[in-house]
Design an enzyme around this catalytic site. Structure first.
Site, mmCIF file in Angstrom:
data_model
loop_
_atom_site.group_PDB
_atom_site.id
_atom_site.type_symbol
_atom_site.label_atom_id
_atom_site.label_comp_id
_atom_site.label_asym_id
_atom_site.label_seq_id
_atom_site.Cartn_x
_atom_site.Cartn_y
_atom_site.Cartn_z
ATOM 1 N N HIS A 1 -22.832 8.478 19.240
ATOM 2 C CA HIS A 1 -22.328 8.715 20.596
ATOM 3 C C HIS A 1 -23.281 8.155 21.647
ATOM 4 O O HIS A 1 -23.236 8.565 22.811
ATOM 5 C CB HIS A 1 -22.147 10.211 20.839
ATOM 6 C CG HIS A 1 -21.289 10.893 19.816
ATOM 7 N ND1 HIS A 1 -19.999 10.530 19.605
ATOM 8 C CD2 HIS A 1 -21.568 11.883 18.927
ATOM 9 C CE1 HIS A 1 -19.486 11.290 18.635
ATOM 10 N NE2 HIS A 1 -20.422 12.117 18.210
ATOM 11 N N HIS B 1 -15.028 11.959 17.474
ATOM 12 C CA HIS B 1 -15.241 11.513 16.100
ATOM 13 C C HIS B 1 -13.936 11.003 15.504
ATOM 14 O O HIS B 1 -13.796 10.896 14.291
ATOM 15 C CB HIS B 1 -15.751 12.661 15.232
ATOM 16 C CG HIS B 1 -16.852 13.426 15.851
ATOM 17 N ND1 HIS B 1 -16.625 14.529 16.646
ATOM 18 C CD2 HIS B 1 -18.182 13.235 15.833
ATOM 19 C CE1 HIS B 1 -17.797 14.998 17.081
ATOM 20 N NE2 HIS B 1 -18.755 14.222 16.612
#
Lengths: 335, 335
Positions: free
Chosen positions: A61, A223
């Site tokens: 991320h 995700h």
């Protein structure tokens, strides 16, 4: 799979090695090359007299979270494997390193693994006489309960929590007050995202999910967890409305209020498209009589090279606005 | 094609509309919605007593150039259509707007269309009594002559030229001195890039070129122009060597020298991979006894959502280092 990596199993370590070298004036990375638990701290260590801030989560991320370590934001960050929670043996030393005697706030995104591992790590740190408070970020309005999560997921609004709580700590707030500021941000920030194309986790080697030609997923998780629905590809104006309407419904904004509008790239979408979404979202807010007083546009909470974006809206008041504006000096945010 | 756009023909205008609204404290965008020639200036206009700086080129490389308009860098930027040179009728008013009586430096990337259109625009501005100097950036060591270019292409090193010449202008240098600083950067900066996957120009609707499964292109141009050779997908270490070796050969760096190392993302590559390349490139430089004194890693000169990266090396001296470190406040670079 084409990626600029050597051994995919070492992707996080290799990336942090470069990150540490590029930003040695701001951060220190511990545990590289198998030398111990991996975590990132401010160069120079904890700041005497200041409440410490720690966050962490799965890698993939970036720049979240390590890119937000530095003056005015986090004191430590804990990167797990890609899309995998960091372990307590990483988190505990990060909490200890962030403590300068006034306690530590742990900022946790609402994923079951993160919650459990931070809980264990906090107990271990408390056993070492570190005072710790925890806040859980759950800004994603897309779904209640999800793969990996009970309750709402924590996504891009985490950046606002880290920035604003970080500024409160610099202001000299004690642990209870910093925690209250973080909770205020969490109570007033909402996000929702869209994926146009999936990403590929390096050690998996194939896309995390499949989207048909001409199909997109509204409410995607960072995700690749399922969102609200898959819909045919649409215009930026239509897609932006599908993201902003649920945020506005949930945040219950009234005409005359002011907000921070954040359009976040998932990693593989050009900046030019993020600005198109920003412009459309701003118009939708202004049509409701809401003033966009602060803005952020860019790749801040990504999903590797996923194509897509998310919209985050934070209701502002004078205090949050001042704390947002306060100086910050990290690898990924600097003003 | 899945893109966060409305009408692809309006992609640049729609994106600039969002950009203008998000950064109204820093920039002003002229000519939106067909109201006139499109160009971007500093909010508040030219700075009295300072040499003006103007750059421009095709859109699709964001944040280049409009993201670098502001204190300490450019006074105006001129975005063309995607991958298409801006026209003289856009460039001329941008030059005029950047002039505060001490003249204007035009920073042009070496593409035939950009060169011709800037030449015409400079003549028109000079006819309006603006003193203009021009420098041409040609940092790409991949190829001599290319699609769209006679001589080397101008690529990511342009960021260094704009930042450092911008700081020289703030320092108070006259037009000849600012031009000399820009020329010094150009003489000492070299770049080379790689593409893993092509990008898609919105109004074209299909990828600009085809790469086979497991094939990459070394020496790619920022519009997808052919590079040196296509090779099978390789490790980050091997790919980085293929980019750094030609740079080092051309720049003729000696042990003991110091450099700025810049790893630039093409738009669709995760930041984590850029840091892997950065780490490998840094090691290659250090093996030669070269010191990496300054670093930049991120998406600064992109090719829409192309997957890939470029490496840029700038030989530093005390002056260039100080000018690089000088304060800057733009949408995309801020310290």
């Amino acid at each position: 799979m084409k990626k600029l990596l050597d051994d995919p199993e070492n992707a996080v370590d290799d990336s942090l090695t470069g990150f540490a070298a590029a930003h040695a004036d701001v951060v220190e990375v511990h545990g590289l090359h198998g030398s111990g638990p991996v975590y990132v701290t401010r160069a120079g260590g904890a700041v005497e007299g200041k409440v410490g801030l720690v966050s962490g989560g799965g890698s993939g991320h970036e720049p979240l979270h390590a890119g937000f370590v530095g003056d005015g934001m986090l004191d430590a960050a804990v990167p797990g494997a890609v899309f995998t929670s960091p372990t307590p043996d990483q988190i505990t030393p990060a909490i200890q390193a962030a403590d300068a005697g006034r306690g530590v706030l742990a900022i946790v995104k609402n994923y079951t693994g993160d919650i459990l591992n931070f809980e264990t790590a906090v107990e271990l740190a408390e056993a070492e006489d570190v005072e710790v408070a925890t806040v859980v970020v759950n800004d994603d309005v897309a779904v209640e309960d999800s793969l990996y999560t009970a309750g709402r997921r924590g996504v891009a609004g985490t950046v606002m929590v880290e920035k604003i709580a970080g500024a409160a700590a610099v202001r000299g707030d004690d642990l209870a007050a910093v925690t209250a500021v973080a909770e205020k941000v969490i109570a007033n920030v909402r996000s929702m995202g869209v994926a146009l194309e999936a990403c590929t986790v390096p050690h998996v080697g194939k896309p995390s999910f499949d989207l048909a030609e001409g199909e997109i997923e509204i409410g995607i998780g960072i995700h690749g967890e399922p969102g609200r629905h898959r819909v045919p590809m649409a215009s930026a104006t239509e897609i932006t409305r599908l993201l902003v309407d649920p945020i506005l419904a949930d945040l219950d904004l009234a005409a005359g209020e002011r907000v921070l509008l954040f359009v976040n790239g998932m990693g593989g979408t050009p900046q030019s498209e993020l600005y198109v979404v920003y412009g459309r979202a701003r118009t939708l807010l202004e049509e409701r009589g809401v003033t966009v007083a602060r803005s952020l546009v860019g790749n801040y909470v990504t999903s590797l090279e996923m194509q897509g974006a998310s919209v985050t809206v934070l209701r502002l008041d004078d205090e949050l606005e001042q704390l947002w504006d306060a100086p910050v000096r990290t690898a990924a945010m600097h003003w």
